[in-house]
Design a protein around this motif. Structure first.
Motif, PDB file in Angstrom:
ATOM      1  N   ASN A  61      92.745  48.547  76.872  1.00 20.08           N
ATOM      2  CA  ASN A  61      93.222  48.764  77.730  1.00 20.08           C
ATOM      3  C   ASN A  61      93.938  47.547  78.719  1.00 20.08           C
ATOM      4  OD1 ASN A  61      93.195  52.086  78.467  1.00 20.08           O
ATOM      5  ND2 ASN A  61      90.707  51.477  78.630  1.00 20.08           N
ATOM      6  N   ARG A  62      93.561  46.311  77.956  1.00 15.24           N
ATOM      7  CA  ARG A  62      93.768  45.191  79.270  1.00 15.24           C
ATOM      8  C   ARG A  62      95.075  44.580  79.134  1.00 15.24           C
ATOM      9  NH1 ARG A  62      91.348  40.939  76.260  1.00 15.24           N
ATOM     10  NH2 ARG A  62      90.402  41.490  74.325  1.00 15.24           N
ATOM     11  N   PHE A  63      95.186  45.406  77.322  1.00 17.83           N
ATOM     12  CA  PHE A  63      96.823  44.554  76.355  1.00 17.83           C
ATOM     13  C   PHE A  63      97.659  44.168  77.673  1.00 17.83           C
ATOM     14  CE2 PHE A  63      95.556  44.878  71.806  1.00 17.83           C
ATOM     15  CZ  PHE A  63      95.207  44.449  72.121  1.00 17.83           C
ATOM     16  N   ALA A 135      81.601  59.654  75.653  1.00 16.26           N
ATOM     17  CA  ALA A 135      82.029  57.443  75.955  1.00 16.26           C
ATOM     18  C   ALA A 135      83.004  57.062  76.532  1.00 16.26           C
ATOM     19  CB  ALA A 135      82.457  57.342  74.150  1.00 16.26           C
ATOM     20  N   LEU A 136      83.739  58.136  76.318  1.00 22.53           N
ATOM     21  CA  LEU A 136      85.205  57.083  77.554  1.00 22.53           C
ATOM     22  C   LEU A 136      84.793  57.160  78.905  1.00 22.53           C
ATOM     23  CD1 LEU A 136      88.003  59.859  75.968  1.00 22.53           C
ATOM     24  CD2 LEU A 136      87.418  56.885  75.603  1.00 22.53           C
ATOM     25  N   ARG A 137      83.737  58.740  78.798  1.00 25.23           N
ATOM     26  CA  ARG A 137      83.644  58.412  80.635  1.00 25.23           C
ATOM     27  C   ARG A 137      82.712  57.319  80.949  1.00 25.23           C
ATOM     28  NH1 ARG A 137      78.937  63.001  81.653  1.00 25.23           N
ATOM     29  NH2 ARG A 137      78.007  61.322  79.906  1.00 25.23           N
ATOM     30  N   ASP A 138      81.487  56.662  80.068  1.00 23.98           N
ATOM     31  CA  ASP A 138      80.854  56.054  80.398  1.00 23.98           C
ATOM     32  C   ASP A 138      81.748  55.067  79.840  1.00 23.98           C
ATOM     33  OD1 ASP A 138      78.410  57.544  80.295  1.00 23.98           O
ATOM     34  OD2 ASP A 138      78.092  57.441  77.937  1.00 23.98           O
ATOM     35  N   ALA A 139      82.114  54.731  79.422  1.00 22.65           N
ATOM     36  CA  ALA A 139      83.109  53.272  79.520  1.00 22.65           C
ATOM     37  C   ALA A 139      84.069  53.037  80.420  1.00 22.65           C
ATOM     38  CB  ALA A 139      83.613  53.080  78.201  1.00 22.65           C
ATOM     39  N   ALA A 140      84.310  54.091  81.720  1.00 23.05           N
ATOM     40  CA  ALA A 140      85.282  54.710  82.549  1.00 23.05           C
ATOM     41  C   ALA A 140      85.652  53.150  83.617  1.00 23.05           C
ATOM     42  CB  ALA A 140      85.425  55.465  83.623  1.00 23.05           C
ATOM     43  N   ARG A 141      86.751  52.648  84.285  1.00 24.49           N
ATOM     44  CA  ARG A 141      86.262  51.543  84.977  1.00 24.49           C
ATOM     45  C   ARG A 141      86.100  51.757  86.581  1.00 24.49           C
ATOM     46  NH1 ARG A 141      90.345  46.847  82.326  1.00 24.49           N
ATOM     47  NH2 ARG A 141      89.059  46.604  80.624  1.00 24.49           N
ATOM     48  N   MET A 146      85.748  58.585  86.316  1.00 23.77           N
ATOM     49  CA  MET A 146      84.537  59.114  85.647  1.00 23.77           C
ATOM     50  C   MET A 146      84.179  60.286  85.786  1.00 23.77           C
ATOM     51  SD  MET A 146      80.964  57.600  86.189  1.00 23.77           S
ATOM     52  CE  MET A 146      81.430  55.737  85.610  1.00 23.77           C
ATOM     53  N   GLN A 147      85.232  60.882  86.761  1.00 23.26           N
ATOM     54  CA  GLN A 147      84.830  61.978  87.820  1.00 23.26           C
ATOM     55  C   GLN A 147      86.312  62.827  86.524  1.00 23.26           C
ATOM     56  OE1 GLN A 147      83.119  63.231  90.317  1.00 23.26           O
ATOM     57  NE2 GLN A 147      83.488  65.262  88.949  1.00 23.26           N
ATOM     58  N   ARG A 148      86.527  62.753  86.616  1.00 23.16           N
ATOM     59  CA  ARG A 148      88.380  63.386  85.146  1.00 23.16           C
ATOM     60  C   ARG A 148      87.978  63.220  84.215  1.00 23.16           C
ATOM     61  NH1 ARG A 148      91.681  62.646  82.127  1.00 23.16           N
ATOM     62  NH2 ARG A 148      91.064  60.233  81.439  1.00 23.16           N
ATOM     63  N   LEU A 149      86.387  62.532  83.346  1.00 32.43           N
ATOM     64  CA  LEU A 149      86.074  62.677  82.081  1.00 32.43           C
ATOM     65  C   LEU A 149      85.091  63.770  82.595  1.00 32.43           C
ATOM     66  CD1 LEU A 149      86.963  59.307  80.612  1.00 32.43           C
ATOM     67  CD2 LEU A 149      87.541  61.684  79.850  1.00 32.43           C
ATOM     68  N   SER A 150      84.371  63.313  83.444  1.00 29.87           N
ATOM     69  CA  SER A 150      83.620  63.926  83.770  1.00 29.87           C
ATOM     70  C   SER A 150      83.398  65.866  84.035  1.00 29.87           C
ATOM     71  CB  SER A 150      82.835  64.329  84.389  1.00 29.87           C
ATOM     72  OG  SER A 150      81.340  62.557  84.871  1.00 29.87           O
ATOM     73  N   ASP A 151      84.288  66.008  84.529  1.00 35.45           N
ATOM     74  CA  ASP A 151      85.423  67.655  84.987  1.00 35.45           C
ATOM     75  C   ASP A 151      85.597  67.994  83.124  1.00 35.45           C
ATOM     76  OD1 ASP A 151      85.014  67.380  87.533  1.00 35.45           O
ATOM     77  OD2 ASP A 151      87.114  66.642  88.116  1.00 35.45           O
ATOM     78  N   ALA A 152      86.025  67.004  82.514  1.00 35.91           N
ATOM     79  CA  ALA A 152      87.068  67.393  81.469  1.00 35.91           C
ATOM     80  C   ALA A 152      85.545  67.819  80.371  1.00 35.91           C
ATOM     81  CB  ALA A 152      87.484  66.136  80.362  1.00 35.91           C
ATOM     82  N   VAL A 153      84.345  67.077  80.603  1.00 35.74           N
ATOM     83  CA  VAL A 153      83.209  67.379  79.416  1.00 35.74           C
ATOM     84  C   VAL A 153      82.887  68.932  79.927  1.00 35.74           C
ATOM     85  CG1 VAL A 153      80.668  67.349  79.390  1.00 35.74           C
ATOM     86  CG2 VAL A 153      82.490  65.248  78.934  1.00 35.74           C
ATOM     87  N   ALA A 154      83.381  69.147  81.622  1.00 38.96           N
ATOM     88  CA  ALA A 154      82.195  70.404  81.633  1.00 38.96           C
ATOM     89  C   ALA A 154      82.635  71.633  82.131  1.00 38.96           C
ATOM     90  CB  ALA A 154      81.767  69.600  83.463  1.00 38.96           C
TER      91      ALA A 154
END
Length: 335
Positions: A61-63, A135-141, A146-154
């Protein structure tokens, strides 16, 4: 399996010389670009050298977007490879072993057994998807990501029968949608019968052909697709020497100038419609190896004797453990 291109240390050294304005980090040791079945890039990974000299995953992502696009354009200079996908092997092995209706066991029992097996395979994919999304949620910046990925998990459904297009993006993000879609599509199809009891050259009975046709077309969506589409469709049993017509639509009959009674249950090459060429052998190899292909050129023969150039896309599908080839044909230009 995944198709990918690997840009190793040597290829990246040339990339840096040809793209000095990007200031691509010297610590990056390798870049892998993954492609989907249509040849489009799907994801990019990289390895970098850590402070102790070991290779470790890099944060791509930093590229920056300019660097990522340049790496994708530079991909043809890398080494093409294929990466095995254990989940894919598991799914295809399951589809090949699903119970088949034999006319003796109650069909409801066969369907229930199929549904249980498909749900079990989905639970494996579901667990992998949850782990990757977390894992993506835990690495979210950012809190928003983080909320988007939490919603996806749920929102990820626990049952295969609950999967629909609303969940597609979540599975795509962790590169599992194509496998989940196969299971979902299989669940929506009814069980049917083996086309041939033994031997490639054995001619199936009329009753067997009718039973396979009835079961393959029993889904209302499939039935409507065949009846209403202006595009030529065909479903056939698999094999280079034993592929027989199970069902075609009217657009296909119009394209080849035949009636259904003329080709029903016929071996495709022996019917005179399909050419038994090396090109067809290559298409069948892709079905055996990859489960499908898209936009390949071929030829079919009209009842008048005219050779009709066509573009063919196909997918190997499993109906109650019996594999079939589903083809979509469009008339091609002569250019």
């Amino acid at each position: 399996m995944y198709a990918l291109t690997v840009l190793d240390h040597s290829a990246l050294a040339v990339f840096r010389r040809e793209h000095p304005w990007l200031e691509f980090p010297d610590a990056i040791l390798e870049v892998c670009i993954y492609f989907d079945d249509n040849g489009g890039p799907t994801r990019l990974t990289a390895l970098e050298e850590s402070s102790d000299g070991k290779a470790m995953p890099a944060d791509v992502n930093r590229f920056g977007i300019d660097t990522v696009l340049s790496l994708i354009r530079y991909a043809p200079q890398g080494t093409a490879e294929v990466e095995e996908c254990p989940e894919e092997r598991t799914v295809w092995a399951l589809l090949e072993s699903l119970p088949v209706a034999d006319g003796i066991r109650p069909l409801d029992d066969v369907e229930a057994e199929r549904a249980t097996a498909l749900q079990g395979a989905y639970e494996t994919l579901h667990g992998i998807a949850l782990d990757k999304l977390r894992a993506l949620r835990d690495a979210a910046r950012s809190p928003r990501e983080m909320q988007r990925l939490s919603d996806a998990v749920a929102s990820l459904p626990a049952l295969l029968e609950q999967v629909d297009e609303a969940h597609k993006s979540s599975f795509i993000e962790v590169d599992l949608w194509r496998l989940v879609a196969v299971l979902r599509d299989e669940l929506s199809m009814p069980a049917d019968y083996e086309m041939m009891a033994s031997g490639e050259d054995r001619l199936p009975s009329r009753e067997t052909i009718e039973m396979a046709e009835t079961n393959a077309m029993s889904g209302p969506v499939i039935q409507a697709l065949f009846e209403l589409s202006p595009v030529a469709f065909s479903i056939s049993s698999i094999g280079q020497k034993s592929s027989r017509y199970v069902r075609v639509n009217q657009a296909y009959l119009d394209l080849v100038g035949k009636t259904w009674d003329e080709i029903r249950g016929s071996e495709m090459v022996a019917s005179g419609v399909v050419s038994g060429s090396e090109v067809r052998a290559e298409r069948l190899m892709l079905l055996d190896r990859d489960g499908g292909y898209a936009g390949m050129r071929g030829e079919i023969r009209h009842s008048s004797g005219e050779v009709v150039p066509v573009m063919i896309s196909a997918r190997r599908i499993s109906v109650a453990g019996q594999l079939y080839d589903f083809e979509v044909l469009q008339r091609a230009s002569d250019d």
